[in-house]
Enzyme design. Structure first.
Site, PDB file in Angstrom:
ATOM      1  N   HIS A   1      -7.669   4.913   7.710  1.00  0.00           N
ATOM      2  CA  HIS A   1      -9.064   4.543   6.893  1.00  0.00           C
ATOM      3  C   HIS A   1      -9.074   3.005   6.634  1.00  0.00           C
ATOM      4  CE1 HIS A   1      -6.449   4.510   3.642  1.00  0.00           C
ATOM      5  NE2 HIS A   1      -7.005   3.608   3.099  1.00  0.00           N
TER       6      HIS A   1
ATOM      7  N   ASP B   1       0.940  -1.117  -0.165  1.00  0.00           N
ATOM      8  CA  ASP B   1       0.099   0.170   0.032  1.00  0.00           C
ATOM      9  C   ASP B   1       0.906   1.212  -0.131  1.00  0.00           C
ATOM     10  OD1 ASP B   1      -2.462   1.545   0.102  1.00  0.00           O
ATOM     11  OD2 ASP B   1      -2.928   0.761   1.713  1.00  0.00           O
TER      12      ASP B   1
ATOM     13  N   GLU C   1      -7.441  -2.646   7.686  1.00  0.00           N
ATOM     14  CA  GLU C   1      -6.994  -3.420   6.383  1.00  0.00           C
ATOM     15  C   GLU C   1      -5.858  -4.491   6.941  1.00  0.00           C
ATOM     16  OE1 GLU C   1      -5.784  -0.644   3.182  1.00  0.00           O
ATOM     17  OE2 GLU C   1      -7.678   0.515   3.669  1.00  0.00           O
TER      18      GLU C   1
ATOM     19  N   HIS D   1      -1.366   0.992   6.877  1.00  0.00           N
ATOM     20  CA  HIS D   1      -1.714   2.151   7.619  1.00  0.00           C
ATOM     21  C   HIS D   1      -2.958   1.684   8.769  1.00  0.00           C
ATOM     22  CE1 HIS D   1      -5.564   1.952   5.455  1.00  0.00           C
ATOM     23  NE2 HIS D   1      -4.475   1.954   4.352  1.00  0.00           N
TER      24      HIS D   1
ATOM     25  N   HIS E   1      -3.100  -0.246  -3.686  1.00  0.00           N
ATOM     26  CA  HIS E   1      -3.490   1.029  -3.272  1.00  0.00           C
ATOM     27  C   HIS E   1      -4.452   1.554  -4.438  1.00  0.00           C
ATOM     28  CE1 HIS E   1      -4.043   5.076  -2.043  1.00  0.00           C
ATOM     29  NE2 HIS E   1      -3.498   5.402  -3.198  1.00  0.00           N
TER      30      HIS E   1
ATOM     31  N   GLU F   1      -0.240   4.505   1.853  1.00  0.00           N
ATOM     32  CA  GLU F   1      -0.281   5.526   2.989  1.00  0.00           C
ATOM     33  C   GLU F   1       1.081   5.346   4.140  1.00  0.00           C
ATOM     34  OE1 GLU F   1      -2.688   3.607   1.894  1.00  0.00           O
ATOM     35  OE2 GLU F   1      -4.450   5.059   1.268  1.00  0.00           O
TER      36      GLU F   1
HETATM   37 ZN   LIG Z   1      -3.859   2.758   0.196  1.00  0.00          ZN
END
Ligand SMILES: [Zn+2]
Length: 275
Positions: free
Chosen positions: A118, A11, A137, A107, A63, A13
């Protein structure tokens, strides 16, 4: 040489230097730079993995559009899964033939602190609970690795993501590449330092793989998805498996995490037009 297969879910972030939607959004002014940082962190992981005997590497771009990683800069030993949609999104292609899993650039979940927190869709999802426990996640993707019996040995991201990860998998190795100041402010390591830490934690994680127990669910799963507003729950409720729980939440039951994950992803696709 013995075969040792590594799966990397990447990802953006949680990458050092990434703090804002200008970095993460497709049309963000800083997005191309962030994609380069992301690719470099993946390469640092691969460099570590190759030192401790990994023979095959699959990287899944996890992502947004899932078309972020710069193939021309990615380590030549890796193969890249890019594009969407994918049935298993951030863990597409992960199966029992892999020996180890690593998450890069992850993240924290929505509703906690941590850089750019998020859960799957920041404008739609408030929480995702399984059997009453809130997972982000990290947890949901970790459970997919666990389902396939593959140990998740290392994760990189901010300091609070490292905490979220070790709460779920106490012996996981973590590469903390930035400290959270608030949701869009961090104290970042230099690129060189973040690469060193990712490489060294990858080496430790792979060496220690037999002591890292996969995180797994047992029995049937009661899934509860809460949205940011009632209109999104109205859309999710159209799916026959789903029951309305309250103004902003729906529930459904599945026999395993594979089905739960696919229903969650389907619901997110359904509600995206209402955000
Ligand atoms: Zn992401």
């Amino acid at each position: 040489m013995r075969r040792l297969k590594l799966y990397i879910s990447a990802d953006i972030e949680g990458v050092s230097g990434v703090v804002h939607s200008e970095h993460t959004a497709r049309n963000g002014k800083e997005h191309d730079r962030a994609r380069m940082y992301m690719t470099q962190e993946i390469n640092a992981c691969i460099n570590g993995a190759l030192e401790v005997g990994v023979t095959e590497i699959v990287v899944n771009d996890s992502h947004g559009t899932m078309r972020n990683i710069l193939l021309e800069q990615l380590h030549p030993r890796a193969e890249l899964i890019s594009g969407s949609p994918k049935k298993f999104a951030m863990v597409e292609g992960l199966n029992e033939t892999f020996d180890v899993v690593i998450f890069i650039g992850y993240h924290t979940r929505m509703g906690t602190n941590g850089i750019l927190n998020h859960t799957f869709h920041g404008k739609a999802i408030q929480t995702i609970k399984i059997n009453g426990v809130d997972y982000g996640e990290f947890g949901l993707n970790a459970a997919l690795a666990g389902y396939h019996g593959v140990p998740l040995v290392m994760v990189s991201g901010c300091d609070l993501l490292s905490k979220e990860a070790t709460e779920l998998i106490p012996t996981i190795h973590t590469a903390t590449v930035k400290k959270t100041i608030n949701r869009t402010t961090a104290q970042n390591l230099s690129l060189d330092r973040s690469h060193e830490i990712i490489k060294s934690e990858t080496i430790k994680g792979i060496k220690n793989k037999d002591n890292i127990k996969p995180f797994n669910f047992k029995g049937s799963l009661e899934v509860e998805v809460s949205f940011l507003h009632s209109g999104l729950a109205d859309m999710a409720e159209i799916l026959p498996i789903v029951k309305r729980k309250d103004t902003t939440s729906v529930t459904f039951t599945t026999e395993n995490i594979l089905d739960a994950y696919r229903y969650i992803r389907s619901i997110i696709m359904m509600v995206s037009s209402g955000t």
